[in-house]
Design a protein around this motif. Sequence first.
Motif, PDB file in Angstrom:
ATOM      1  N   PRO A 118      34.495  28.694  33.513  1.00 21.43           N
ATOM      2  CA  PRO A 118      33.498  29.546  34.321  1.00 21.43           C
ATOM      3  C   PRO A 118      34.052  31.124  34.283  1.00 21.43           C
ATOM      4  O   PRO A 118      35.430  31.166  34.100  1.00 21.43           O
ATOM      5  CB  PRO A 118      33.446  29.090  35.456  1.00 21.43           C
ATOM      6  N   LEU A 119      33.161  32.098  35.086  1.00 26.42           N
ATOM      7  CA  LEU A 119      33.871  33.279  35.148  1.00 26.42           C
ATOM      8  C   LEU A 119      35.214  33.111  35.960  1.00 26.42           C
ATOM      9  O   LEU A 119      35.131  32.443  37.151  1.00 26.42           O
ATOM     10  CB  LEU A 119      33.235  34.236  35.691  1.00 26.42           C
ATOM     11  N   PRO A 120      36.386  33.560  35.670  1.00 21.29           N
ATOM     12  CA  PRO A 120      37.642  33.281  36.864  1.00 21.29           C
ATOM     13  C   PRO A 120      37.147  34.215  37.807  1.00 21.29           C
ATOM     14  O   PRO A 120      36.722  35.165  38.059  1.00 21.29           O
ATOM     15  CB  PRO A 120      38.725  34.074  35.970  1.00 21.29           C
ATOM     16  N   TRP A 121      38.035  34.103  38.927  1.00 18.97           N
ATOM     17  CA  TRP A 121      37.771  34.697  40.423  1.00 18.97           C
ATOM     18  C   TRP A 121      37.963  36.366  40.263  1.00 18.97           C
ATOM     19  O   TRP A 121      37.368  36.856  41.008  1.00 18.97           O
ATOM     20  CB  TRP A 121      38.732  33.975  41.471  1.00 18.97           C
ATOM     21  N   TRP A 377      37.277  37.279  31.086  1.00 21.38           N
ATOM     22  CA  TRP A 377      36.679  35.788  30.864  1.00 21.38           C
ATOM     23  C   TRP A 377      37.702  35.083  29.828  1.00 21.38           C
ATOM     24  O   TRP A 377      38.158  33.859  29.529  1.00 21.38           O
ATOM     25  CB  TRP A 377      35.315  35.926  30.614  1.00 21.38           C
ATOM     26  N   ALA A 378      37.716  35.983  28.791  1.00 17.20           N
ATOM     27  CA  ALA A 378      38.713  35.258  27.453  1.00 17.20           C
ATOM     28  C   ALA A 378      40.003  35.226  27.810  1.00 17.20           C
ATOM     29  O   ALA A 378      40.685  34.262  27.328  1.00 17.20           O
ATOM     30  CB  ALA A 378      38.790  36.777  26.399  1.00 17.20           C
ATOM     31  N   ALA A 379      40.509  36.067  28.851  1.00 11.81           N
ATOM     32  CA  ALA A 379      41.848  35.809  29.318  1.00 11.81           C
ATOM     33  C   ALA A 379      41.905  34.290  30.013  1.00 11.81           C
ATOM     34  O   ALA A 379      42.799  33.738  29.955  1.00 11.81           O
ATOM     35  CB  ALA A 379      42.327  36.894  30.266  1.00 11.81           C
ATOM     36  N   ALA A 380      40.925  33.898  30.846  1.00 12.24           N
ATOM     37  CA  ALA A 380      40.898  32.891  31.414  1.00 12.24           C
ATOM     38  C   ALA A 380      40.606  31.679  30.546  1.00 12.24           C
ATOM     39  O   ALA A 380      41.190  30.412  30.802  1.00 12.24           O
ATOM     40  CB  ALA A 380      39.919  32.575  32.541  1.00 12.24           C
ATOM     41  N   PHE A 381      40.109  31.814  29.298  1.00 19.56           N
ATOM     42  CA  PHE A 381      39.919  30.825  28.128  1.00 19.56           C
ATOM     43  C   PHE A 381      41.242  30.683  27.391  1.00 19.56           C
ATOM     44  O   PHE A 381      41.605  29.372  27.367  1.00 19.56           O
ATOM     45  CB  PHE A 381      38.841  31.450  27.338  1.00 19.56           C
ATOM     46  N   LEU A 382      42.036  31.760  27.421  1.00 16.25           N
ATOM     47  CA  LEU A 382      43.162  31.597  26.634  1.00 16.25           C
ATOM     48  C   LEU A 382      44.318  30.880  27.449  1.00 16.25           C
ATOM     49  O   LEU A 382      45.308  30.292  27.219  1.00 16.25           O
ATOM     50  CB  LEU A 382      43.749  32.907  26.172  1.00 16.25           C
ATOM     51  N   ALA A 383      44.441  31.288  28.934  1.00 18.89           N
ATOM     52  CA  ALA A 383      45.274  30.925  29.947  1.00 18.89           C
ATOM     53  C   ALA A 383      44.616  30.419  31.156  1.00 18.89           C
ATOM     54  O   ALA A 383      44.427  31.158  32.053  1.00 18.89           O
ATOM     55  CB  ALA A 383      46.083  32.040  30.294  1.00 18.89           C
ATOM     56  N   LEU A 386      45.486  30.991  34.879  1.00 23.28           N
ATOM     57  CA  LEU A 386      45.227  32.135  35.572  1.00 23.28           C
ATOM     58  C   LEU A 386      43.820  32.402  36.201  1.00 23.28           C
ATOM     59  O   LEU A 386      43.624  32.995  37.294  1.00 23.28           O
ATOM     60  CB  LEU A 386      45.210  33.303  34.458  1.00 23.28           C
ATOM     61  N   ALA A 387      42.829  31.587  35.910  1.00 21.04           N
ATOM     62  CA  ALA A 387      41.487  31.615  36.498  1.00 21.04           C
ATOM     63  C   ALA A 387      41.583  30.576  37.654  1.00 21.04           C
ATOM     64  O   ALA A 387      40.439  30.810  38.645  1.00 21.04           O
ATOM     65  CB  ALA A 387      40.554  31.083  35.577  1.00 21.04           C
TER      66      ALA A 387
END
Length: 672
Positions: A118-121, A377-383, A386-387
């Motif tokens: 999902p969209l990170p906070w 969002w991509a950063a949360a997908f890769l790590a 972090l989300a």
Amino acid sequence: MTIDALEARRPPASRSAASALLWPAVLAATAILSLAPGSFLPDWAVRLPAGWKLPIAGYISVFMAWLVDQASFGLFTFRELTRGVAWLLDWPLGLAKAMLVSGFAIGQGSQAVPIAPPLPWYAVFMLGVALGWRLGGRPLALLVAGGLAYLLIFGQWASAMTTLASVLVAAPLGAAGGLLLGILCYRSPRFERALSPLLDLAQTVPVFAYLVPILFLFGFGPVSAMIATILYALPPMVRVAVVAFRAVPEEIVVLGRMTGCTRHQFTWKMLVPSARAGLMVGVNQVIMLTLNMVIIASMIGAGGLGYDVLTALRRLDIGRGLEAGLAITVLAILLDRLAQAMARQSERGRVHRKEGAGRLTGRRFWLLVLALAAALWAAAFLAPPLAVFPAEWQLSTASYWEAMVRWINVNFFDALDAFKSFVLLNLLVPVRRFMLGLPWLWVVVVVMLAGWRLGGLRLTVRVALATLFIALVGLWEPAMLTLYLCGVSVLVAAAIGIPIGIACATHRRLWKVVEIVIDTLQTLPSFVYLIPIVMLFRVGDFTAMIAIVLYAVAPAIRYTAHGVQGTAPELIEAGIANGCTRGQLLSRIRLPLAAPQILLGLNQTIMLALSMLVITALVGTRDLGQEVYIALTKADVGRGIVAGLCVAAIAIIADRLIGAGAQRLKNRLGLA
């Protein structure tokens, strides 16, 4: 010669003397009949015979069972239709929840394979602040940032996103449905007259009563909760839309006719854009009512913050319940301020650049914001770690609230119990016995007499039919219990609210403080009131009364303050010129002229008290609210609908009588 003509020809002195003696005589007769009804009336006039009761609840249950099990439209059954509607609505709800809460996956249950988080906070945080910045500048951006920070720091983020997902789907659907019905009402007065009673019922029937047939038709789950929320939030949008359309200047309507617009073109290119500012007020109301419904909707599977508050109530966990309730209030305030900012921009007709927006146009600004959100969002997908907001950064005040309630119970139990016993023995129990002792036929006669004196024949017929409905469906005793508890609570709320409203009208600084308090009381979910009160006073009618007073006191304060403040300045100047003291100005000028407004505030207090009364069924009351709640737990559609209609009948009687009284008072004061 008509009765009205005879009334007009009667000498004024005799009319005033008759009016002065009528109601004292009625009150005296009521007191006598309550003490010994059997001495003056036959048994059938005191207690309705069982053979006179109509089995409407059974008929409704049989009809609903036939509708679900046997009704068919040829190609599909009614059950398939309702399940199809539920499946259709599940798509946008599932998409919103996947975007904000659960993420995207292929498959279901244990076989689901996650494909995107999902969209990170921090992405949602950035989008919310950007939206606030664009709509309201720095102040609104800071407010949004503070509200979202509360949700994060106090561990309410996941539940808040679940609730927000439901609001993002239910509010647009409710607003769109209300808009379409408003257009039909604007075009067809006949349709408006036919729809108006249904809207009255929808706004007066208790919210619990919505859940029973919806649960029966659509099953248990978040979609059923969303349908109940839409039905609850839709009526105000219809009424606001009709008012907004009728407020469109006549020259715009004439211009549309002169330019040869088709009905479709006139509606969507001239009428709706011209009424946009008023329509946004309706959208704001839909959002607020949607959030007001989240706790009750959680009883049939909505989840989110409402479920957290409901769970806290069942466990009497004041800390968790208060934090979740405040989270709903925070979410309501944020959405309210954003909707108001959108309404102001609609009224101006164009988007002005706010402070800090720089030279970016609207399109470029949002392209940049969305691109940044996609990157986050991509950063949360890769790590994935972090989300997740770090648990060590979260706080909780639950233990402090629980300790405070324990301290109050330990140190003030005797005083609280003595106060509770005093109110029960000297106020609640006597009024309860008085109401239960009244003959049903005499109550019908008194209600009809009030209708005749305030509104004539039409009002008399309406209130008589509503009262007879309560008697004939066999719910007279629960209705009297409802009337007793609601009446006492409204009188206490008026006794508290009217003096505070008068003080606020004459002291502006006090009004600023009180306004913040009553705004909080009106946005705080109604269930939250019950948790600390139950922990201090346990269950019963006294606990219900305290909760109702807290929930319903706001209109009494607000309407009184506005009514007293709205006194014409020239009348105040005339009073000062004649040597009136400050007390005389208040008692002889301000309060008499504010009386119609105070009556309308009392009417709103009654409406809120009735809506809260159904919720207080959870703490042991035995009135119509308990009937609705039992029907919900047993999925008894007929029982729930009939009990809900009885509550609506009481609300309609009070609304019509008080409205007629306020109008009559306005006419007498020359304010109409």
